[in-house]
Motif scaffolding. Structure first.
Motif, PDB file in Angstrom:
ATOM      1  N   ASN A 150       0.841  -1.191   0.000  1.00  0.00           N
ATOM      2  CA  ASN A 150       0.000   0.000   0.000  1.00  0.00           C
ATOM      3  C   ASN A 150       0.881   1.247   0.000  1.00  0.00           C
ATOM      4  O   ASN A 150       1.709   1.422   0.898  1.00  0.00           O
ATOM      5  N   GLU A 151       0.717   2.076  -1.022  1.00  0.00           N
ATOM      6  CA  GLU A 151       1.409   3.373  -1.129  1.00  0.00           C
ATOM      7  C   GLU A 151       2.873   3.260  -0.716  1.00  0.00           C
ATOM      8  O   GLU A 151       3.359   4.012   0.130  1.00  0.00           O
ATOM      9  N   ILE A 152       3.559   2.311  -1.340  1.00  0.00           N
ATOM     10  CA  ILE A 152       4.880   1.955  -0.838  1.00  0.00           C
ATOM     11  C   ILE A 152       5.917   3.065  -1.022  1.00  0.00           C
ATOM     12  O   ILE A 152       6.950   3.065  -0.369  1.00  0.00           O
TER      13      ILE A 152
ATOM     14  N   GLN B  77     -11.367  10.071  10.389  1.00  0.00           N
ATOM     15  CA  GLN B  77     -12.824  10.265  10.369  1.00  0.00           C
ATOM     16  C   GLN B  77     -13.440  10.078   8.997  1.00  0.00           C
ATOM     17  O   GLN B  77     -14.502  10.613   8.712  1.00  0.00           O
ATOM     18  N   LYS B  78     -12.769   9.301   8.163  1.00  0.00           N
ATOM     19  CA  LYS B  78     -13.310   9.149   6.812  1.00  0.00           C
ATOM     20  C   LYS B  78     -14.359   8.053   6.742  1.00  0.00           C
ATOM     21  O   LYS B  78     -14.790   7.667   5.658  1.00  0.00           O
ATOM     22  N   GLY B  79     -14.796   7.550   7.879  1.00  0.00           N
ATOM     23  CA  GLY B  79     -15.781   6.473   7.898  1.00  0.00           C
ATOM     24  C   GLY B  79     -17.141   6.871   7.336  1.00  0.00           C
ATOM     25  O   GLY B  79     -17.556   8.022   7.438  1.00  0.00           O
TER      26      GLY B  79
ATOM     27  N   TRP C 142      -9.659  16.558  -1.556  1.00  0.00           N
ATOM     28  CA  TRP C 142      -9.226  16.481  -0.151  1.00  0.00           C
ATOM     29  C   TRP C 142      -7.728  16.741  -0.114  1.00  0.00           C
ATOM     30  O   TRP C 142      -7.318  17.900  -0.122  1.00  0.00           O
ATOM     31  N   TYR C 143      -6.893  15.701  -0.188  1.00  0.00           N
ATOM     32  CA  TYR C 143      -5.454  15.970  -0.152  1.00  0.00           C
ATOM     33  C   TYR C 143      -4.983  16.719  -1.394  1.00  0.00           C
ATOM     34  O   TYR C 143      -3.992  17.431  -1.352  1.00  0.00           O
ATOM     35  N   SER C 144      -5.661  16.481  -2.515  1.00  0.00           N
ATOM     36  CA  SER C 144      -5.340  17.286  -3.699  1.00  0.00           C
ATOM     37  C   SER C 144      -6.642  17.878  -4.218  1.00  0.00           C
ATOM     38  O   SER C 144      -7.709  17.299  -4.031  1.00  0.00           O
TER      39      SER C 144
HETATM   40  C1  GCB Z   1      -4.241   6.480   2.460  1.00  0.00           C
HETATM   41  C2  GCB Z   1      -3.779   5.289   3.220  1.00  0.00           C
HETATM   42  C3  GCB Z   1      -4.675   5.010   4.399  1.00  0.00           C
HETATM   43  C4  GCB Z   1      -4.986   6.298   5.123  1.00  0.00           C
HETATM   44  C5  GCB Z   1      -5.719   7.225   4.171  1.00  0.00           C
HETATM   45  C6  GCB Z   1      -6.036   8.569   4.800  1.00  0.00           C
HETATM   46  O1  GCB Z   1      -3.986   6.634   1.310  1.00  0.00           O
HETATM   47  O2  GCB Z   1      -3.653   4.157   2.427  1.00  0.00           O
HETATM   48  O3  GCB Z   1      -4.033   4.106   5.244  1.00  0.00           O
HETATM   49  O4  GCB Z   1      -5.718   6.092   6.278  1.00  0.00           O
HETATM   50  O5  GCB Z   1      -4.948   7.453   3.062  1.00  0.00           O
HETATM   51  O6  GCB Z   1      -7.058   8.721   5.437  1.00  0.00           O
HETATM   52  O7  GCB Z   1      -5.223   9.472   4.684  1.00  0.00           O
END
Ligand code: GCB
Length: 855
Positions: A397-399, A565-567, A471-473
């Motif tokens: 994952n996202e290595i 809190q992305k649930g 969000w992040y981008s």
């Molecule tokens: C991701 C990760 C995950 C994180 C998520 C986040 O890309 O794979 O483990 O929890 O983003 O919420 O930032």
């Protein structure tokens, strides 16, 4: 037929065959537990973790050794048997001692292991079992780091297994699993290959094998002599009943080892399996049993509020039932193999699974790290092999995320990092295919081209992108562009979205959502957009939301600190609006839901309308207001939008679509009347925010902020913004409160806040926090005046209420510390209105909230 009923029938049908020739029992209750070097012990039950609390206090949690002790009486009669201890998982380095003798050691926190303990036991007496578990960081054990907690402890069941001296193999990476392979399945036939190992020191044995179809009918039977060592049986099933999400039909297989001389069964193995086939087409998407199937679902972490990862099977079951109920057909058990129960449940419910080993963010360039990662993949595959739900074996994952985000990393170091990661990916791919050619391999990438340029993305069969546009981008709409570009550049590569989604907080409500406001409304907006963009692209295999539930992550500081809190549902599994949206979007049974469970009280201005969103899976929704007035709206993207002219007071709205109905009571307050009615309750303002904040404990609502144009509001200043395009406020843990969002948003440079209140006595409470992390309280007086100028956090201001100076040189950092919730109440007697003035002495004025009460 409902799966439960159907299972009951199945159970009755095969019940007589389940002879207890192998004793399997849990050993979970009443262990004596000792943490670290402490001498004190307490009694705990398994599942257990020692980090259920401390992972949520200050961003640090205990990572070290915990020791479990127990005396177990072993009967004399077992002396001719073989005795094993099986651990479904313990995080992450485990040593098991029986009567002080080391019987085994296991590395890795998410897979099962079995040790034979026969030789170390004293039969007919008590035996001392000691288990040492260590969750310290190790550079050689994945995961090195990740956005979730590495809770320590024996957090899954312990079993004791007693067999005859001859038995099916229990020790080893498969942890007692024997493989049921279905190398060839089509509508007419399924080839079933059963593989295992027999430990047979001295007996004359035969193997008796039976297969039952989903209705409980025996469809295959076989008897053959066996020796010690490898075992492989090839069978055929005609007209197989295929497994799918709509019809998750399962076959059962039982293998008995029978002593030919006595005719007694000496060991048995039972497992379900399923017949299905699938493929991932880079142009046309995912196919199951020859039919296209868009995979839509969620990722799921295994922890739960107040429990850490030590959750009972009933919670695992409930989670997956909720996921199925919302209409999903797909789940990614990010970021590690989960409880064995999870895969059984997914088989039963009909959820397709991506399961993966926790090789996350970074790789250590050592032989030991590589080998541990490979062992994890071997264990995962061999232990979970028989589950028809599993279609993907994941391994990274996202290595490259650590590499991308490490500043000043030398080119040479980067090259070495890429090299070792690509090498490991190749090894993991080879190992995966060596063990299972029937499933797809997959890895998840973050939105960076380095995965393409390094070649790592060419290694697995399928690529999952973790994409956080909006969000992040920036820009939700950039998703489609990104996917199209990838698809065009790599037309042979099947892709899906392995993660997406913003954080949300049920306490934060608005009708005007913005990125990073943590509102449920923004979360909804973003999920709608992602669903639209993926569903309209045939080449996309599918998508998995991040995340089914909020989860613990001690390094996080969002609007609820230490929680991601992305649930789609809260940490305690209370659904957020977006959960119901998925249900409307993905299910077929008539469904309607009025959004805004946490927005039943609305503060609006007199001339504005109450906006309601109704989720439905039909074309039209009717809304009944207070039992009489009716409105109708078309459904678009499974949402019907209503704008209602409602009077002040409580209203009952009922949404009807087809056979489905839903009620909600909405309470309306006009902002213009709040001061007039202040006798009835305080006025609470969430300064610096366009959202209302709901205090979960009191139910009080802190309304969104407004500029003054009569009545009440701010004069001057700006919304405090830590970084451009991001959260309006500061996403950080605020000490001294659990109403973080209230303090996280602020107005900076404010001149005054005005209230046109009638005469009387009032209590004015002002809420503050100093957001500048650089505003140290220690060296504040050692700074030169230049430094003070440049240190935005070093602010000092006066406060005047109706001209009276109530604060002189208020310096939040100095007097209270940074990121600390501060509340100061003042009594005010006025003849006409309240004017709170803020006068800067150094830096800018700032305020987070106001509570105004009439006394
Ligand atoms: C991701 C990760 C995950 C994180 C998520 C986040 O890309 O794979 O483990 O929890 O983003 O919420 O930032």
């Amino acid at each position: 037929m409902k799966p439960i009923k159907y299972l009951l029938i199945l159970f009755l049908a095969i019940g007589p065959y389940l002879h207890a020739q192998r004793l399997v029992k849990t050993v979970n209750s009443a262990w004596e537990f000792q943490l670290g070097n402490s001498n004190s012990r307490k009694t705990v039950n398994i599942p257990h973790t020692w980090n259920a609390e401390d992972a949520f206090t200050d961003g640090q949690y205990f990572r070290g050794k915990g020791i479990y002790h127990k005396e177990i009486f072993i009967p004399e009669s077992w002396s001719e048997q073989a005795v094993f201890l099986k651990f479904e998982a313990a995080n992450q380095l485990t040593k098991v001692f029986v009567n002080d003798k080391l019987v085994g050691e296991h590395i890795g926190g998410y897979t099962a292991f079995v040790f034979e303990v026969t030789e170390a036991l004293n039969f007919g007496s008590a035996n001392e079992i000691r288990i040492e578990v260590d969750n310290s960081h190790s550079a050689d054990i994945p995961p090195l780091e990740a956005d979730f907690n590495f809770y320590g402890g024996i957090y899954r069941d312990i079993e004791m297994i007693v067999t005859g001296k001859s038995h099916f193999q229990l020790e080893g990476e498969a942890a007692g699993n024997l493989l049921i392979k279905t190398p060839e399945v089509n509508e007419n036939m399924a080839r079933v290959v059963f593989e295992g190992k027999v430990v047979n020191p001295n007996e004359n044995l035969k193997l008796q094998l039976k297969i039952w179809d989903p209705s409980g009918k025996i469809v295959s039977e076989l008897n053959q002599p066996v020796n010690t060592g490898d075992l492989s049986v090839d069978l055929t099933i005609d007209d197989p009943k295929l497994w799918s999400p709509e019809n998750p039909q399962l076959y059962s297989l039982q293998a008995d080892l029978i002593d030919i001389r006595t005719g007694k069964t000496i060991d048995s193995f039972f497992s379900k399996f399923g017949c299905r086939w699938f493929k991932a087409d880079p142009e046309k998407g995912f196919f199951l049993n020859g039919k296209p199937l868009k995979l839509i679902g969620a990722n799921r972490h295994q922890d739960f509020q107040n429990m850490g990862n030590a959750v009972p099977n009933s919670i695992h079951r409930k989670d997956y039932e909720m996921i199925k109920d919302m209409g999903a057909n797909f789940i990614r058990t990010a970021h590690y193999p989960q409880d064995p129960e999870v895969y059984r449940i997914c088989d039963e419910l009909g959820l397709l699974v991506w399961t993966e080993v926790p090789v996350i963010n970074d790789v250590t360039d050592t032989e030991a790290y590589h080998q541990n990662a490979i062992n994890m993949q071997r264990e995962q595959i061999l232990q979970l092999y028989n589950h028809p739900s599993i279609v993907y074996w994941g391994y990274m994952n996202e290595i490259f995320i650590r590499l991308v985000f490490t500043r000043d990393m030398q080119e040479e170091a980067k090259t070495a990092k890429i090299k070792t990661s690509v090498e490991l990916a190749k090894k993991l791919e080879a190992e995966t295919k060596k063990l299972d050619t029937s499933r797809l391999s997959v890895m998840a990438l973050h939105g960076s081209d380095i995965y393409n340029t390094s070649g790592i993305a060419d290694i697995p069969d399928v690529i999952g992108w973790n994409l956080y546009f909006g969000w992040y981008s920036p820009g939700l709409e950039n998703l489609g562009k990104f996917l199209d570009e990838q698809h065009k550049k790599y037309p042979e590569r099947p892709i899906l979205i392995s993660e997406y989604g913003p954080g949300s907080d049920s306490r934060i409500q608005t009708n005007d959502p913005k990125p990073w406001d943590y509102s449920e409304a923004y979360q909804l907006k973003s999920h709608v957009s992602y669903l639209n963009q993926v569903i309209e692209r045939d080449y996309m295999l599918g998508m998995a939301a991040w995340n089914f539930a909020d989860f613990g992550s001690s390094g996080r500081q969002d609007s609820r600190p230490f929680i991601n809190q992305k649930g789609l549902v809260n940490f305690d599994r209370e659904p957020k609006d977006v959960y119901y949206y998925y249900k409307a979007r993905l299910t077929k049974e008539p469904f309607v839901y009025i959004a805004g469970k946490n927005q039943e009280t609305r503060y609006i201005s007199k001339d504005s309308l109450v906006k309601l969103k109704v989720f439905s899976n039909s074309d039209q929704v009717q809304l009944e207001i207070d039992g009489s007035e009716k409105k109708e709206a078309q459904v678009k993207d499974n949402i019907a939008e209503f704008s209602l002219e409602l009077s002040e007071g409580e209203h009952r709205v009922t949404a009807i679509s087809g056979k489905a109905k839903y009620h909600r009571n909405i309470k309306v307050f006009f902002k213009e009347n709040l001061l007039e009615n202040i006798e009835n309750g305080p006025l609470l303002i969430n300064i610096g925010s366009h959202s209302d904040f709901i205090d979960e404990e009191t139910g009080e609502i802190w309304i969104s902020d407004q500029g003054f144009s009569g009545d009440f509001g701010y004069v001057g200043g700006d919304t405090y913004q830590k970084s451009k395009d991001k959260f309006q406020g500061i996403a950080a843990n605020i000490k001294g409160t659990d109403r973080e969002p209230l303090f996280q948003t602020m107005r900076e440079g404010i001149d005054s806040y005005k209230f046109e209140v009638p005469e009387g006595k009032y209590r004015v409470s002002l809420l503050f926090t100093e957001p500048n992390r650089g505003a140290s309280t220690q060296n504040i007086y050692n700074l030169t005046s230049d430094e003070i100028q440049s240190e935005k956090g070093l602010r000092e201001f006066d406060i005047l209420i109706n001209g009276n100076k109530v604060e002189k040189n208020l310096n939040l950092a100095r007097e209270y510390g940074i990121l600390q919730a501060v509340e100061i109440s003042y009594e005010v007697i006025t003849e006409d209105g309240i004017n709170i003035e803020f006068k800067p002495e150094k830096g800018k004025t700032i305020i987070s909230g106001i509570r105004l009460e009439k006394l």
